[in-house]
Every structure is written in C-alpha cells, then in structure tokens.
Motif scaffolding. Structure first.
Motif, PDB file in Angstrom:
ATOM      1  N   THR A  35       0.829  -1.209   0.000  1.00 42.99           N
ATOM      2  CA  THR A  35       0.000   0.000   0.000  1.00 42.99           C
ATOM      3  C   THR A  35       0.861   1.255   0.000  1.00 42.99           C
ATOM      4  O   THR A  35       0.635   2.192  -0.788  1.00 42.99           O
ATOM      5  N   THR A  89     -11.343   4.066  -1.851  1.00 44.57           N
ATOM      6  CA  THR A  89     -10.972   2.926  -1.008  1.00 44.57           C
ATOM      7  C   THR A  89     -12.175   2.099  -0.553  1.00 44.57           C
ATOM      8  O   THR A  89     -12.116   0.856  -0.574  1.00 44.57           O
ATOM      9  N   MET A 128     -13.176  -0.816  -2.882  1.00 48.46           N
ATOM     10  CA  MET A 128     -12.359  -2.032  -2.808  1.00 48.46           C
ATOM     11  C   MET A 128     -12.667  -2.828  -1.543  1.00 48.46           C
ATOM     12  O   MET A 128     -12.747  -4.069  -1.567  1.00 48.46           O
ATOM     13  N   SER A 137     -15.964  -4.698  -1.803  1.00 42.21           N
ATOM     14  CA  SER A 137     -15.859  -5.787  -2.788  1.00 42.21           C
ATOM     15  C   SER A 137     -15.147  -7.005  -2.211  1.00 42.21           C
ATOM     16  O   SER A 137     -15.617  -8.146  -2.343  1.00 42.21           O
ATOM     17  N   PHE A 138     -14.021  -6.783  -1.531  1.00 43.48           N
ATOM     18  CA  PHE A 138     -13.255  -7.918  -1.005  1.00 43.48           C
ATOM     19  C   PHE A 138     -13.911  -8.538   0.232  1.00 43.48           C
ATOM     20  O   PHE A 138     -13.798  -9.747   0.449  1.00 43.48           O
ATOM     21  N   LEU A 140      -4.599   2.928  -7.896  1.00 44.31           N
ATOM     22  CA  LEU A 140      -5.699   1.990  -7.684  1.00 44.31           C
ATOM     23  C   LEU A 140      -5.186   0.649  -7.148  1.00 44.31           C
ATOM     24  O   LEU A 140      -5.857   0.012  -6.327  1.00 44.31           O
ATOM     25  N   SER A 141      -3.992   0.245  -7.583  1.00 41.07           N
ATOM     26  CA  SER A 141      -3.399  -0.981  -7.025  1.00 41.07           C
ATOM     27  C   SER A 141      -3.085  -0.792  -5.543  1.00 41.07           C
ATOM     28  O   SER A 141      -3.248  -1.726  -4.744  1.00 41.07           O
ATOM     29  N   GLN A 200      -4.819   1.087  -3.537  1.00 42.50           N
ATOM     30  CA  GLN A 200      -6.104   0.988  -2.840  1.00 42.50           C
ATOM     31  C   GLN A 200      -6.559  -0.463  -2.709  1.00 42.50           C
ATOM     32  O   GLN A 200      -7.151  -0.847  -1.694  1.00 42.50           O
ATOM     33  N   VAL A 201      -6.275  -1.280  -3.719  1.00 40.92           N
ATOM     34  CA  VAL A 201      -6.589  -2.715  -3.622  1.00 40.92           C
ATOM     35  C   VAL A 201      -5.771  -3.355  -2.499  1.00 40.92           C
ATOM     36  O   VAL A 201      -6.290  -4.152  -1.698  1.00 40.92           O
ATOM     37  N   ALA A 256      -7.244  -2.362   0.798  1.00 39.80           N
ATOM     38  CA  ALA A 256      -8.458  -3.115   1.090  1.00 39.80           C
ATOM     39  C   ALA A 256      -8.140  -4.546   1.514  1.00 39.80           C
ATOM     40  O   ALA A 256      -8.734  -5.082   2.457  1.00 39.80           O
ATOM     41  N   LEU A 257      -7.183  -5.177   0.845  1.00 38.93           N
ATOM     42  CA  LEU A 257      -6.784  -6.532   1.223  1.00 38.93           C
ATOM     43  C   LEU A 257      -6.144  -6.555   2.611  1.00 38.93           C
ATOM     44  O   LEU A 257      -6.324  -7.515   3.373  1.00 38.93           O
TER      45      LEU A 257
END
Length: 394
Positions: free
Chosen positions: A181, A204, A207, A210-211, A254-255, A257-258, A261-262
């Motif tokens: 991150t 954010t 994401m 979604s996860f 955006l990666s 932010q993914v 989120a993970l």
C-alpha cells in the motif's frame, strides 16, 4: 437499683453512646424483668440525648473548619473523616479546549506535510526510488516506537499472544499488504498530481466492500452499496476531468487501494477480534512491512542506484530526517485523535484533510483542476461520508 441520671455533656468532652440497648442477660430471673426494661428505657433516653448533643457539637466544629473536618460517631466508635473541599475540581479525563485545538491542528498539518515532503523528495529532487524511501520511513517509525516503548514502559496488551508461529502465519501477510500500500501509493506521486491522488483515495471503500463480500466476511447493506455506487461515479468523473492523466499513475494508485483493502480484509480475517492499536501496529505490523519492502528494494532498486543517488541523500539529509519524524508524528497524532474522538470522527477529519490538501495545491502550488474533476471529487466525498456513517451504524 435504678440507674443514676446521666451527667450533662460539656463542650470539651465527647461521649460516644451506643444507640442499641445492651444484650439481654440470661441470668436475670422473671421477677427482675420490669426493672430491667425500665432501666433499658432510661439508658436509651440518655443515649438519645447524648447523640443529639454530639450532632450539635459536630455541626459547630464542622462549620468552624469550612466543612473539611468532621467527626463521625457510628456504632459506638469514634473516627475522623476528611471531606473533599467544595472548591476541588474533578478531572473527567477529557482534554481541554486548548489541547483539542492543538491536536486538531497537528492532525490537519502533519499528514499533508509528510505527503508534500515525500513528493518533493521523489519527484523534485530526483530520488526516484519509492521502495527504498518507504523502507526508510517504515524502519524509522518501527525503531523509534520500540525505543520509546522500552524507555517509557508502554504496555502492549497482546504481547503474550505474539509467538513466532503466530507472527509468521498472521502478521507477515498483513505486513506484506501494508508495505505494498505504501510503496504503490508513494510511486503514484511520480506520475500524478497530489490533488488527483487525493481524489483517487476516496475510492478505497469500493475495494473494501468488494473484497469483504468476495471472501464471505461481510455482506453489504443497501445503504452501503448505494454509497459505494456514488463513490464510483464521483471517481470516474474525477478521472474524466483530470488534465494530466497518466495511465500508469492511475494504475499504481488503484493498485495501492486494492492492497489497502486486502490489508483490512486480512486483518479482520486473520486477527479476528484481536485489534491492535496504533502503538501495537507500529511494534508488530510495521516491522513486517519493513522486511517485505527491504527485500523488494534490494531486488528492484538497489541495482539501479549510482553514486549520484547517495549524493542526493547526503546533501539533503535534513529532509530525510524530517520525513521520518513526520511519519512518527502522523501515527502518534492518529492514535490521540482516535482515543479522544473515535475512529469514525477520525475518518471524517481525514476526509476533510484530504479535501483541504486538494484546495491548497490548487491555490498555492498551481495544480490544474477542472470543473468536472472538482464536481466528481465533491460527489465522491459525499458518498465517502455516507459510507462511513452507515458502516458505523451497522
């Protein structure tokens, strides 16, 4: 024989009389019962008179000493009790207005200042090694907090649960996503403006929802889904209105932010109800992220460094020290704000801080923001606040 009449009390003498009558004596015969009852009644009357005199005497003494010293007579015992002065002020544990103002100022300034320093180091100075810079700031925070916790004796509530096996199985994956991150977010400043990066940060929750749904941890409500759709629309509108649009920069952000989120999803899944505060996170999770980032820096950036790279660091060493101190300060002030206001209020304050950073860069740093982009960011902020409200309510 009948009891003699009690002697009158003098002001200099305190008699502690027992209100309860003496116990019935088994040796008394039935013929003595009327005399015993009469004696008990007279003794009780004398005890009542004595207690009334004591109350009057205590009242005069307590009034003469401003209510700070009283004499208690209870169950035939004499004692002294000290009352709290009426002028004493109780401390409810809440910060004063001045302390709240100082915390708010530090919270609103330290984060944006750290962002501007990192952007200046990476882009303006030409130190285009975001992984190495992330390793430095993470290591600076971890070492500083460990030294401070040892010196000041800060308690870590979950210290007994952190075994080597638990750390490798549960904490190291979270550290990986934390490091990703920070690295991806810092790399985006090489291609995008600070204003556009702050606008993309509002996505954010998309994401996260979604996860959480993908891993079966939490199903979103209709209100949360509506908030996420509003955020998506605002983010797309902001990207459409961006003048200096760089696809690689958007992909990096955006990666990031993914990865964020993970990190939150794995924190909830692996640690379950074990919630680290910011201090414990800096002591346990940040070192794991530092280790991952260190490995990535050796593989991807160390072979590209030259003597000119080290010259940039040595000639601007003060900026690196300032960046490390600001990184520690940001985590410390976040901990204070969460303690006094709660996590929801901190998220709302962070949203306002990001918006103020956008306005600052537009006015003082001459960053171009179109009207469409500004409208999209406003919509994203509205959806973001709705998301935080409904999630906290849930």
């Amino acid at each position: 024989p009948p009891l003699p009449p009690p002697r009158p009390l003098r002001a200099s003498t305190i008699v502690a009389a027992r209100a309860d009558p003496p116990p019935r004596e088994e040796a008394c015969v039935d013929s003595c019962m009327p005399s015993v009852q009469q004696n008990r009644q007279e003794a009780g009357d004398s005890a009542s008179d004595s207690m009334i005199s004591l109350k009057e005497l205590n009242g005069s003494r307590s009034s003469s000493k401003n209510g700070n010293h009283t004499i208690n007579v209870q169950n035939g015992h004499r004692g002294t009790a000290y009352n709290r002065s009426p002028s004493a002020k109780e401390n409810p544990g809440q910060p004063s207005l001045l302390q709240q103002a100082v915390c708010l100022i530090l919270f609103m300034t330290l984060g944006p200042s750290l962002i501007m320093i990192n952007k200046y180091i990476l882009k303006d100075l030409g130190f285009s090694f975001p992984i190495t810079h992330t390793f430095y700031t993470s290591a600076f925070c971890s070492v500083t907090v460990w030294i401070a916790s040892t010196v000041f004796g800060w308690k870590r509530p979950h210290a007994n649960m952190i075994t080597f096996e638990f750390y490798m199985r549960n904490v190291m994956p979270i550290g990986f996503f934390l490091g990703a991150t920070i690295v991806l977010g810092m790399s985006s400043y090489l291609y995008l403006t600070v204003s556009f990066v702050q606008m993309l940060k509002a996505s954010t929750p998309v994401m996260i929802v979604s996860f959480l749904n993908f891993f079966g941890i939490e199903s979103p409500t209709i209100q949360i889904l509506s908030s996420v759709l509003i955020i998506c629309f605002g983010t797309v509108l902001s990207g459409y209105g961006e003048i200096k649009f760089e696809l690689i920069g958007v992909f990096l952000m955006l990666s990031g932010q993914v990865a964020e989120a993970l990190r939150l999803v794995f924190t909830q899944k692996l640690l379950k109800n074990l919630k680290f505060d910011i201090l414990e996170s800096l002591c346990y999770v940040t070192p794991a992220a530092t280790l991952w980032v260190f490995v990535a820096a050796i593989i991807f950036e160390l072979p590209k460094m030259t003597s000119q790279t080290f010259e940039i660091v040595t000639s601007n060493l003060f900026l690196w020290i300032l960046a490390g101190c600001f990184a520690v300060g940001v985590n410390a002030i976040n901990s204070v704000v969460i303690k006094f206001t709660g996590s929801l209020m901190m998220k709302l304050l962070a949203t306002a801080r990001n918006a103020s950073l956008v306005i600052f860069n537009v006015i003082f740093m001459a960053e171009a923001v179109s009207f469409v982009q500004f409208c999209g960011y406003t919509i994203s902020l509205a959806g973001f606040m709705m998301y935080n409200y409904y999630r906290n309510k849930k």
